[in-house]
Design a protein around this motif. Sequence first.
Motif, PDB file in Angstrom:
ATOM      1  N   TYR A 160       2.625  -5.587  24.591  1.00 50.72           N
ATOM      2  CA  TYR A 160       3.862  -6.226  24.135  1.00 50.72           C
ATOM      3  C   TYR A 160       4.645  -6.622  25.373  1.00 50.72           C
ATOM      4  O   TYR A 160       4.746  -5.852  26.330  1.00 50.72           O
ATOM      5  N   GLY A 200       7.659 -12.096  24.549  1.00 52.18           N
ATOM      6  CA  GLY A 200       6.843 -12.497  23.412  1.00 52.18           C
ATOM      7  C   GLY A 200       5.687 -13.394  23.800  1.00 52.18           C
ATOM      8  O   GLY A 200       4.894 -13.804  22.965  1.00 52.18           O
ATOM      9  N   PHE A 218      -1.762  -9.155  21.840  1.00 52.27           N
ATOM     10  CA  PHE A 218      -0.326  -8.913  21.955  1.00 52.27           C
ATOM     11  C   PHE A 218       0.256  -8.703  20.564  1.00 52.27           C
ATOM     12  O   PHE A 218      -0.067  -9.434  19.636  1.00 52.27           O
ATOM     13  N   LYS A 242       3.923  -7.715  18.092  1.00 51.42           N
ATOM     14  CA  LYS A 242       5.273  -8.267  17.972  1.00 51.42           C
ATOM     15  C   LYS A 242       6.386  -7.377  18.495  1.00 51.42           C
ATOM     16  O   LYS A 242       7.497  -7.846  18.725  1.00 51.42           O
ATOM     17  N   SER A 243       6.122  -6.073  18.643  1.00 51.75           N
ATOM     18  CA  SER A 243       7.181  -5.183  19.122  1.00 51.75           C
ATOM     19  C   SER A 243       6.583  -4.023  19.896  1.00 51.75           C
ATOM     20  O   SER A 243       5.403  -3.688  19.740  1.00 51.75           O
ATOM     21  N   VAL A 292       3.170  -1.558  19.095  1.00 51.72           N
ATOM     22  CA  VAL A 292       2.170  -1.171  20.103  1.00 51.72           C
ATOM     23  C   VAL A 292       2.051   0.349  20.149  1.00 51.72           C
ATOM     24  O   VAL A 292       0.952   0.899  20.147  1.00 51.72           O
TER      25      VAL A 292
END
Length: 193
Positions: free
Chosen positions: A33, A37, A46, A48-49, A53
């Motif tokens: 992450y 972004g 990857f 989103k937050s 993760v």
Amino acid sequence: MSTTQTIGFIGFGAMASRMAANLVHIGYQALAYTPSGKGGNGSVPFLKSAAEVAQKSDIVLVCVPDDEALAAAMYGPQGALAGMQANGLLLNTSSVSPEASAALLEAGQAKNVVVIDCPVSGSTPEAEAGNLVVLAGGDDAAMARAKPIFDCIGKATVHAGPSGSGTRLKLVINGIMGAGLAAVAEAIAYGLA
């Protein structure tokens, strides 16, 4: 070495991406992450937050540039601590203030998360070669848990003492390097004059 463990990277810049490549090479899975972004490639997805993760990782490795980025990535409902399980391992490789390291340790303890402050000495060539020097602060049990990761990303680990010691040692090293660069600059200016 082969492992089924997943390491979640919070921050995935020049240093972290090279550390991840070395860890993936020996069998770890990686997720990442970044606060921007942006990023992601075929080998490291990857999310989103930071919380997402952390939820999907066995170990979280943080590599962000400063105190503010550390706070933004660690705290709040989308921060890594919100997603970590009890007895999770959080490795803070960021070069931050002793106060930021102490705050993260305290917040981790409140969630029963093991936090090691472990900034690294070296730059991108050392990160790529797995030749960083890890400057770690934490207890012996935590250090034993982190040893396989430290051994992969670095050529040496200095267990500087209890929590916070790695951060303080990194500041000392940066101060020495700064003084050395200032002396070289003065010598060059004197020589040119």
